[in-house]
Design an enzyme around this catalytic site. Structure first.
Site, PDB file in Angstrom:
ATOM      1  CE1 TYR A  23      43.416  36.319  44.880  1.00  0.00           C
ATOM      2  CE2 TYR A  23      44.737  34.372  45.333  1.00  0.00           C
ATOM      3  CZ  TYR A  23      44.161  35.247  44.433  1.00  0.00           C
ATOM      4  OH  TYR A  23      44.324  35.055  43.091  1.00  0.00           O
ATOM      5  CG  HIS A  80      41.417  36.558  34.252  1.00  0.00           C
ATOM      6  ND1 HIS A  80      41.325  37.911  34.451  1.00  0.00           N
ATOM      7  CD2 HIS A  80      41.663  36.011  35.474  1.00  0.00           C
ATOM      8  CE1 HIS A  80      41.532  38.172  35.747  1.00  0.00           C
ATOM      9  NE2 HIS A  80      41.736  37.039  36.385  1.00  0.00           N
ATOM     10  CG  ASP A  87      27.418  34.755  26.161  1.00  0.00           C
ATOM     11  OD1 ASP A  87      27.784  35.918  25.897  1.00  0.00           O
ATOM     12  OD2 ASP A  87      27.690  33.776  25.436  1.00  0.00           O
ATOM     13  CG  HIS A 100      38.671  40.797  40.692  1.00  0.00           C
ATOM     14  ND1 HIS A 100      38.481  39.480  40.352  1.00  0.00           N
ATOM     15  CD2 HIS A 100      38.150  41.538  39.691  1.00  0.00           C
ATOM     16  CE1 HIS A 100      37.873  39.432  39.174  1.00  0.00           C
ATOM     17  NE2 HIS A 100      37.650  40.658  38.751  1.00  0.00           N
ATOM     18  CG  LEU A 101      39.248  38.804  47.800  1.00  0.00           C
ATOM     19  CD1 LEU A 101      39.485  37.312  47.962  1.00  0.00           C
ATOM     20  CD2 LEU A 101      38.885  39.426  49.136  1.00  0.00           C
ATOM     21  NE  ARG A 111      46.633  36.313  38.492  1.00  0.00           N
ATOM     22  CZ  ARG A 111      46.174  35.085  38.764  1.00  0.00           C
ATOM     23  NH1 ARG A 111      44.893  34.839  38.772  1.00  0.00           N
ATOM     24  NH2 ARG A 111      47.006  34.105  39.050  1.00  0.00           N
TER      25      ARG A 111
HETATM   26  C1  DQA Z   1      40.569  36.979  42.021  1.00  0.00           C
HETATM   27  C2  DQA Z   1      41.611  37.357  40.966  1.00  0.00           C
HETATM   28  C3  DQA Z   1      41.688  36.294  39.882  1.00  0.00           C
HETATM   29  O1  DQA Z   1      42.665  36.659  38.906  1.00  0.00           O
HETATM   30  C4  DQA Z   1      42.086  34.959  40.476  1.00  0.00           C
HETATM   31  O2  DQA Z   1      42.097  33.959  39.484  1.00  0.00           O
HETATM   32  C5  DQA Z   1      41.213  34.559  41.626  1.00  0.00           C
HETATM   33  C6  DQA Z   1      40.818  35.583  42.590  1.00  0.00           C
HETATM   34  C7  DQA Z   1      40.572  37.969  43.212  1.00  0.00           C
HETATM   35  O3  DQA Z   1      39.612  37.956  43.980  1.00  0.00           O
HETATM   36  O4  DQA Z   1      41.543  38.710  43.400  1.00  0.00           O
HETATM   37  O5  DQA Z   1      40.889  33.407  41.810  1.00  0.00           O
HETATM   38  O6  DQA Z   1      39.287  37.017  41.431  1.00  0.00           O
END
Ligand code: DQA
Length: 148
Positions: A23, A80, A87, A100-101, A111
């Protein structure tokens, strides 16, 4: 000036400490600072919020209906699993960009599926802080085009 909600889901409060190899090393505050600065350049009022609780994220999306022109949303692990967040996005009729990072498609199979992608305006994954910044630029264009 249009307002944008940047909404961060569970565990993202630990950015900087949490799995930096996946991350990155920026903290959530540093990411929010970059978004606020870019927002200023784009003429957007950026308001950031993080919660570890699904219901609080849903409440924030509902509330955004009353003041925001769009949402940049990283739902973390709820991406996920959460029918309720999907909703909520459908219910508010605002443009929402999923971010997503990490590149979720290059990671574990669980994922690879997002409950929310199909109801979002777009998805950006795998570019670290740039995922958020590009999402903000995309929303800015959308809002401008809708107002023209
Ligand atoms: C995330 C990817 C998700 O799978 C993971 O559970 C996260 C971070 C990302 O920013 O890459 O908490 O959303």
């Amino acid at each position: 000036m249009p307002s944008i909600l940047v909404l961060h889901g569970p565990n993202l409060n630990l950015l900087g400490l949490r799995e930096p190899g996946v991350y990155g090393t920026l903290t959530l505050d540093e990411i929010n600072q970059q978004l606020t600065t870019l927002g200023r350049e784009l003429g957007l009022d950026v308001r950031c919020m993080q919660s570890n609780h699904e219901g609080a994220l849903i409440d924030a999306l509902h509330d955004a209906r009353l003041w925001a022109a769009g949402v940049v949303f990283n739902p973390g692990g709820y991406t996920h699993t959460s029918v309720a967040l999907r909703d909520a996005i459908t219910a508010i009729s605002l443009p929402v960009i999923e971010v997503h990072l990490s590149n979720v498609h290059a990671r574990e199979e669980f994922r690879h599926h997002s409950m929310i992608s199909a109801v979002c305006t777009g998805t950006i994954s795998g570019l670290g802080v740039q995922s958020y910044l590009l999402a903000l630029r995309g929303l800015s264009e959308k809002i401008r085009a809708a107002a023209a």
